[in-house]
Design a protein around this motif. Sequence first.
Motif, PDB file in Angstrom:
ATOM      1  N   LEU A 134     -21.828  -0.989 -26.190  1.00 41.43           N
ATOM      2  CA  LEU A 134     -21.025  -1.272 -27.187  1.00 41.43           C
ATOM      3  C   LEU A 134     -19.391  -0.782 -26.372  1.00 41.43           C
ATOM      4  CD1 LEU A 134     -19.939  -1.914 -29.919  1.00 41.43           C
ATOM      5  CD2 LEU A 134     -20.489   0.483 -30.383  1.00 41.43           C
ATOM      6  N   ILE A 135     -19.305   0.124 -25.712  1.00 40.44           N
ATOM      7  CA  ILE A 135     -17.949   0.616 -25.131  1.00 40.44           C
ATOM      8  C   ILE A 135     -17.253  -0.204 -24.524  1.00 40.44           C
ATOM      9  CG2 ILE A 135     -18.279   2.912 -25.792  1.00 40.44           C
ATOM     10  CD1 ILE A 135     -18.961   3.653 -22.997  1.00 40.44           C
ATOM     11  N   PRO A 136     -17.753  -1.190 -23.597  1.00 39.53           N
ATOM     12  CA  PRO A 136     -16.862  -2.093 -23.005  1.00 39.53           C
ATOM     13  C   PRO A 136     -16.032  -3.098 -23.816  1.00 39.53           C
ATOM     14  CG  PRO A 136     -19.063  -2.023 -21.684  1.00 39.53           C
ATOM     15  CD  PRO A 136     -18.871  -1.427 -23.284  1.00 39.53           C
ATOM     16  N   HIS A 137     -16.763  -3.247 -24.932  1.00 39.97           N
ATOM     17  CA  HIS A 137     -16.095  -4.279 -25.884  1.00 39.97           C
ATOM     18  C   HIS A 137     -15.052  -3.791 -26.984  1.00 39.97           C
ATOM     19  CE1 HIS A 137     -18.833  -6.758 -24.121  1.00 39.97           C
ATOM     20  NE2 HIS A 137     -20.001  -6.128 -24.093  1.00 39.97           N
ATOM     21  N   LEU A 138     -15.157  -2.429 -27.152  1.00 43.33           N
ATOM     22  CA  LEU A 138     -14.301  -1.682 -28.221  1.00 43.33           C
ATOM     23  C   LEU A 138     -13.069  -2.318 -28.619  1.00 43.33           C
ATOM     24  CD1 LEU A 138     -15.751   1.891 -27.864  1.00 43.33           C
ATOM     25  CD2 LEU A 138     -16.239   0.503 -29.837  1.00 43.33           C
ATOM     26  N   ASN A 139     -12.295  -2.140 -27.464  1.00 47.03           N
ATOM     27  CA  ASN A 139     -10.757  -2.562 -27.732  1.00 47.03           C
ATOM     28  C   ASN A 139     -10.580  -3.831 -28.236  1.00 47.03           C
ATOM     29  OD1 ASN A 139      -9.936   0.173 -26.916  1.00 47.03           O
ATOM     30  ND2 ASN A 139      -9.415  -0.242 -24.944  1.00 47.03           N
ATOM     31  N   GLU A 140     -11.347  -4.963 -27.608  1.00 48.60           N
ATOM     32  CA  GLU A 140     -11.071  -6.279 -27.807  1.00 48.60           C
ATOM     33  C   GLU A 140     -11.565  -6.564 -29.107  1.00 48.60           C
ATOM     34  OE1 GLU A 140     -14.775  -9.225 -26.768  1.00 48.60           O
ATOM     35  OE2 GLU A 140     -14.025  -7.447 -25.291  1.00 48.60           O
ATOM     36  N   ARG A 141     -12.767  -6.100 -29.464  1.00 43.25           N
ATOM     37  CA  ARG A 141     -13.152  -6.356 -31.019  1.00 43.25           C
ATOM     38  C   ARG A 141     -12.489  -5.410 -32.049  1.00 43.25           C
ATOM     39  NH1 ARG A 141     -19.705  -5.467 -29.792  1.00 43.25           N
ATOM     40  NH2 ARG A 141     -19.808  -7.091 -28.239  1.00 43.25           N
ATOM     41  N   TYR A 142     -12.196  -4.546 -31.799  1.00 41.22           N
ATOM     42  CA  TYR A 142     -11.689  -3.190 -33.019  1.00 41.22           C
ATOM     43  C   TYR A 142     -10.338  -2.924 -32.330  1.00 41.22           C
ATOM     44  CZ  TYR A 142     -16.563  -3.933 -33.705  1.00 41.22           C
ATOM     45  OH  TYR A 142     -17.856  -4.447 -33.912  1.00 41.22           O
ATOM     46  N   PRO A 143      -9.301  -3.759 -32.428  1.00 41.52           N
ATOM     47  CA  PRO A 143      -8.006  -3.012 -31.939  1.00 41.52           C
ATOM     48  C   PRO A 143      -7.396  -2.247 -32.766  1.00 41.52           C
ATOM     49  CG  PRO A 143      -7.841  -5.272 -32.356  1.00 41.52           C
ATOM     50  CD  PRO A 143      -9.237  -5.120 -32.605  1.00 41.52           C
ATOM     51  N   HIS A 144      -7.484  -2.188 -34.116  1.00 41.41           N
ATOM     52  CA  HIS A 144      -7.001  -1.084 -34.999  1.00 41.41           C
ATOM     53  C   HIS A 144      -7.872   0.053 -35.108  1.00 41.41           C
ATOM     54  CE1 HIS A 144      -3.536  -3.578 -36.370  1.00 41.41           C
ATOM     55  NE2 HIS A 144      -4.547  -4.570 -35.926  1.00 41.41           N
ATOM     56  N   VAL A 145      -8.951   0.373 -34.165  1.00 45.35           N
ATOM     57  CA  VAL A 145      -9.512   1.595 -34.321  1.00 45.35           C
ATOM     58  C   VAL A 145      -9.416   2.227 -32.783  1.00 45.35           C
ATOM     59  CG1 VAL A 145     -11.868   2.601 -34.388  1.00 45.35           C
ATOM     60  CG2 VAL A 145     -11.234   0.345 -35.961  1.00 45.35           C
ATOM     61  N   GLN A 146      -9.180   3.324 -32.690  1.00 43.91           N
ATOM     62  CA  GLN A 146      -9.122   3.956 -31.420  1.00 43.91           C
ATOM     63  C   GLN A 146     -10.234   5.186 -31.164  1.00 43.91           C
ATOM     64  OE1 GLN A 146      -5.464   6.220 -30.451  1.00 43.91           O
ATOM     65  NE2 GLN A 146      -6.055   6.210 -28.316  1.00 43.91           N
ATOM     66  N   ILE A 147     -11.101   4.972 -30.600  1.00 44.24           N
ATOM     67  CA  ILE A 147     -12.304   5.924 -30.419  1.00 44.24           C
ATOM     68  C   ILE A 147     -11.845   7.086 -29.430  1.00 44.24           C
ATOM     69  CG2 ILE A 147     -14.619   6.164 -29.321  1.00 44.24           C
ATOM     70  CD1 ILE A 147     -14.443   4.707 -32.273  1.00 44.24           C
ATOM     71  N   LYS A 148     -11.828   8.379 -29.775  1.00 46.89           N
ATOM     72  CA  LYS A 148     -11.391   9.377 -28.810  1.00 46.89           C
ATOM     73  C   LYS A 148     -12.574  10.101 -28.340  1.00 46.89           C
ATOM     74  CE  LYS A 148      -7.653  10.619 -29.420  1.00 46.89           C
ATOM     75  NZ  LYS A 148      -6.318  10.261 -28.505  1.00 46.89           N
ATOM     76  N   GLY A 149     -13.727   9.687 -28.742  1.00 50.36           N
ATOM     77  CA  GLY A 149     -15.030  10.283 -28.248  1.00 50.36           C
ATOM     78  C   GLY A 149     -16.172  10.375 -29.158  1.00 50.36           C
ATOM     79  N   LEU A 150     -16.832  11.617 -29.102  1.00 51.17           N
ATOM     80  CA  LEU A 150     -18.439  11.399 -29.599  1.00 51.17           C
ATOM     81  C   LEU A 150     -18.231  12.715 -30.303  1.00 51.17           C
ATOM     82  CD1 LEU A 150     -20.581  10.856 -26.394  1.00 51.17           C
ATOM     83  CD2 LEU A 150     -19.636   9.139 -28.040  1.00 51.17           C
ATOM     84  N   MET A 151     -19.521  12.571 -31.318  1.00 45.67           N
ATOM     85  CA  MET A 151     -19.827  13.623 -32.362  1.00 45.67           C
ATOM     86  C   MET A 151     -21.386  13.629 -32.529  1.00 45.67           C
ATOM     87  SD  MET A 151     -21.183  14.028 -35.771  1.00 45.67           S
ATOM     88  CE  MET A 151     -20.452  14.595 -37.446  1.00 45.67           C
TER      89      MET A 151
END
Length: 220
Positions: A134-151
Amino acid sequence: MNLIEQNLTAIREKLPEGVTLVAVSKTKPIEDLQEAYNAGQRDFGENKIQELIYKQPLLPSDVRWHMIGHVQTNKIKYIAPFIHLIHGIDREKVLVELNKRAELESRVIMGLLQIHIAQESEKFGFDPKDVENLIPHLNERYPHVQIKGLMGMATFTRDTHQIAIEFKGLADFFHRCIETHGMAWDTLSMGMSGDYELALKAGSTMIRVGSSIFGARSPH
Ligand SMILES: *Cc1c(COP(=O)(O)O)cnc(C)c1O
């Protein structure tokens, strides 16, 4: 010093530089949150969207609200205007809805991907394998969500060796995402009242502590 302030002070003394303490105030009355606020606490965690909506307007506006529980997507719209960090992003459906609601608020909302590390099957979270896809696609698919790490949440057990292994596994995966996949991540949310010292040893940067600050919660 009141008890809440004493508890906060005792925990802060054990925190390495750069580690954030999230005070988990779920089920606790506003007066308790206000006491923690007066003692300098600004990061508060709740696990129910209803409770976040109720409490947020009652505390000063510089509080940073963390959603630490399982997210019901149909309720994201209520917290989208103010939420600081969503810890429990555990499926892509949450990302889709979060991105939509953040865009409507003209915001970028920060979040963490929850990874399933415990032995109990009822705990939520992604498999690491799915996250790597999933992570290679995060910025392009979800530009209004900024993933900062893991829980992650460790197994509820007295076996400290087991807990330490689970935290170490999550920390290793966190670093692999940064080093191998180039993620600009800075937040690893792991550790609660019973296990935060083990989590800190494994490299946690954010602990979520409730009962050790506010006292035991009554079961309901
Ligand atoms: C309740 C809760 C905590 C805090 O638990 P304590 O044992 O009271 O410190 C931390 N993380 C999550 C996700 C929780 O639901």
